[in-house]
Design a protein around this motif. Sequence first.
Motif, PDB file in Angstrom:
ATOM      1  N   VAL A 120       0.835  -1.203   0.000  1.00 42.26           N
ATOM      2  CA  VAL A 120       0.000   0.000   0.000  1.00 42.26           C
ATOM      3  C   VAL A 120       0.871   1.256   0.000  1.00 42.26           C
ATOM      4  CG1 VAL A 120      -1.642   1.343   1.379  1.00 42.26           C
ATOM      5  CG2 VAL A 120      -1.996  -1.109   1.064  1.00 42.26           C
ATOM      6  N   ALA A 121       1.940   1.232   0.790  1.00 43.90           N
ATOM      7  CA  ALA A 121       2.846   2.383   0.837  1.00 43.90           C
ATOM      8  C   ALA A 121       3.534   2.609  -0.505  1.00 43.90           C
ATOM      9  CB  ALA A 121       3.877   2.196   1.943  1.00 43.90           C
ATOM     10  N   TYR A 127       0.839   9.357   0.639  1.00 44.63           N
ATOM     11  CA  TYR A 127       0.149   9.234   1.917  1.00 44.63           C
ATOM     12  C   TYR A 127       0.978   8.529   2.994  1.00 44.63           C
ATOM     13  CZ  TYR A 127      -3.846  10.566  -0.911  1.00 44.63           C
ATOM     14  OH  TYR A 127      -4.700  11.232  -1.755  1.00 44.63           O
ATOM     15  N   PHE A 128       2.110   7.925   2.602  1.00 42.93           N
ATOM     16  CA  PHE A 128       2.920   7.181   3.566  1.00 42.93           C
ATOM     17  C   PHE A 128       4.393   7.545   3.404  1.00 42.93           C
ATOM     18  CE2 PHE A 128      -0.854   4.660   2.776  1.00 42.93           C
ATOM     19  CZ  PHE A 128      -1.239   4.254   4.056  1.00 42.93           C
ATOM     20  N   ASN A 143       3.413   5.342  15.414  1.00 41.06           N
ATOM     21  CA  ASN A 143       2.636   6.402  14.771  1.00 41.06           C
ATOM     22  C   ASN A 143       1.146   6.100  14.729  1.00 41.06           C
ATOM     23  OD1 ASN A 143       4.748   8.420  13.521  1.00 41.06           O
ATOM     24  ND2 ASN A 143       5.537   6.358  13.126  1.00 41.06           N
ATOM     25  N   TRP A 144       0.640   5.593  15.831  1.00 41.66           N
ATOM     26  CA  TRP A 144      -0.783   5.261  15.880  1.00 41.66           C
ATOM     27  C   TRP A 144      -1.660   6.452  15.505  1.00 41.66           C
ATOM     28  CZ3 TRP A 144      -4.486   7.340  19.283  1.00 41.66           C
ATOM     29  CH2 TRP A 144      -5.751   6.758  19.189  1.00 41.66           C
ATOM     30  N   MET A 145      -1.286   7.634  15.922  1.00 41.33           N
ATOM     31  CA  MET A 145      -2.116   8.809  15.669  1.00 41.33           C
ATOM     32  C   MET A 145      -2.142   9.185  14.179  1.00 41.33           C
ATOM     33  SD  MET A 145      -3.622   9.713  18.394  1.00 41.33           S
ATOM     34  CE  MET A 145      -4.179  11.368  17.961  1.00 41.33           C
ATOM     35  N   LEU A 146      -1.257   8.598  13.376  1.00 40.59           N
ATOM     36  CA  LEU A 146      -1.241   8.908  11.943  1.00 40.59           C
ATOM     37  C   LEU A 146      -2.060   7.921  11.116  1.00 40.59           C
ATOM     38  CD1 LEU A 146       2.493   9.946  11.326  1.00 40.59           C
ATOM     39  CD2 LEU A 146       0.507  11.405  11.763  1.00 40.59           C
ATOM     40  N   TRP A 147      -2.172   6.672  11.586  1.00 42.92           N
ATOM     41  CA  TRP A 147      -2.900   5.690  10.784  1.00 42.92           C
ATOM     42  C   TRP A 147      -4.241   5.280  11.377  1.00 42.92           C
ATOM     43  CZ3 TRP A 147      -3.987   1.390  13.518  1.00 42.92           C
ATOM     44  CH2 TRP A 147      -3.088   0.929  14.493  1.00 42.92           C
ATOM     45  N   ALA A 148      -4.557   5.702  12.583  1.00 46.03           N
ATOM     46  CA  ALA A 148      -5.840   5.342  13.193  1.00 46.03           C
ATOM     47  C   ALA A 148      -6.993   5.974  12.415  1.00 46.03           C
ATOM     48  CB  ALA A 148      -5.870   5.796  14.643  1.00 46.03           C
ATOM     49  N   ASP A 149      -8.142   5.358  12.492  1.00 44.65           N
ATOM     50  CA  ASP A 149      -9.315   5.879  11.802  1.00 44.65           C
ATOM     51  C   ASP A 149      -9.666   7.265  12.330  1.00 44.65           C
ATOM     52  OD1 ASP A 149     -11.410   5.993  10.083  1.00 44.65           O
ATOM     53  OD2 ASP A 149     -12.724   4.668  11.226  1.00 44.65           O
ATOM     54  N   GLY A 150     -10.232   8.072  11.465  1.00 44.63           N
ATOM     55  CA  GLY A 150     -10.591   9.434  11.857  1.00 44.63           C
ATOM     56  C   GLY A 150     -11.051  10.216  10.653  1.00 44.63           C
ATOM     57  N   ARG A 151     -10.623  11.456  10.568  1.00 43.40           N
ATOM     58  CA  ARG A 151     -11.016  12.308   9.450  1.00 43.40           C
ATOM     59  C   ARG A 151      -9.772  12.755   8.693  1.00 43.40           C
ATOM     60  NH1 ARG A 151     -13.875  16.966  12.264  1.00 43.40           N
ATOM     61  NH2 ARG A 151     -13.987  17.801  10.132  1.00 43.40           N
ATOM     62  N   GLY A 152      -9.998  13.314   7.491  1.00 39.91           N
ATOM     63  CA  GLY A 152      -8.896  13.849   6.707  1.00 39.91           C
ATOM     64  C   GLY A 152      -7.900  12.775   6.300  1.00 39.91           C
ATOM     65  N   ILE A 156      -8.021   8.620   5.106  1.00 38.71           N
ATOM     66  CA  ILE A 156      -7.449   8.103   3.860  1.00 38.71           C
ATOM     67  C   ILE A 156      -6.463   6.975   4.142  1.00 38.71           C
ATOM     68  CG2 ILE A 156      -5.999   8.684   1.881  1.00 38.71           C
ATOM     69  CD1 ILE A 156      -7.242  11.530   2.057  1.00 38.71           C
ATOM     70  N   ARG A 157      -5.531   7.204   5.075  1.00 39.02           N
ATOM     71  CA  ARG A 157      -4.537   6.161   5.380  1.00 39.02           C
ATOM     72  C   ARG A 157      -5.195   4.912   5.937  1.00 39.02           C
ATOM     73  NH1 ARG A 157      -0.798  10.672   6.563  1.00 39.02           N
ATOM     74  NH2 ARG A 157      -1.960  11.012   8.484  1.00 39.02           N
TER      75      ARG A 157
END
Length: 237
Positions: A120-121, A127-128, A143-152, A156-157
Motif C-alpha cells: 500500500v505504501a 500518503y505514507f 505512529n498510531w495517531m497517523l494511521w488510526a481511523d478518523g477524518r482527513g 485516507i490512510r
Amino acid sequence: MNAAYKLPTSRAIAEEAFAEFMALREQFPPQAKQLLMGLATKGPQRLFKFIEVRRCVSGISPEIAFEEHVLEVFLEEAAPQLEQIINTRAERFFVYHKARTPEYDWEKYSLFNLLAVQQVARNYPQYFPEEVLREPRNWLQNNWMLWADGRGMNCIRYGLLSGFPLGSVLKFAMYKEVRKKLEDGQETALTEEERELMQAKQSALSWTTMLSYFSFYPEDDQRYMQQLDEIYLALKW
C-alpha cells in the motif's frame, strides 16, 4: 484498472504470508487460537471475524481490528497471547495494542500483514513516508495517531490500510467532512459537489460496492473485487 484501484496485495504476497500464518497458527495456545478464529462468538459475528482474519492473511485487508466488543467474550489472556506470539515469532505479521487511556477510553488490537502494508505504501507514497517501506513494524508501532481511523488524512490512510481503493477512500473522507458540517448545522455552507456526494451515499450501498465503502464507479469496484477474489481463492485454506 486506474491508479485509484491499485491492489493492496498480490499472489506472491498472499502465498508468502499464508505459509507463515499456517505454520504459526499451530503455536497458539487455545485461548489465542479461539480469538484469532472467532471461535468464542456465535453466528454471523464468528463467521465475520474468521473471514476478516483470512482477508488480513491474504493481504486483501492489510489491517483488521479486534475491538472491545470482540475481546470481552474471550479470556483476559487471549489477546496478549496473540500479541506476544506474533510479535516475537512472525516476520510478516504485527499486532498493535491500543491500550485504554484517560484520553482514549477504549482498547483494541490491530493485526497487520506487513507485506501488504508495504505494498500500500508503494502504491500511494503521497500518503505514507518511506519509513513504512523500510521499517513497517516500527512505523505502525510509533505512529498510531497517523494511521488510526478518523477524518482527513487519517481517514485516507486507514481506509487504504483496510484494503479499500483510493477512489472510494477519498470519497468517504469527503463524506465524513460533509457529515461533520451537517452535525454542526452548516448545511447551507455545503458545495454542490458535497450535496451530490450525500445524495449518492444514500443510493450506493449495494453488494458490489460494500468492499469499497461506496463509489460512483461500480464497474471499477467489481473488477477490483474480482482480482482480489482470485488471489484469495487461490490459497488452500
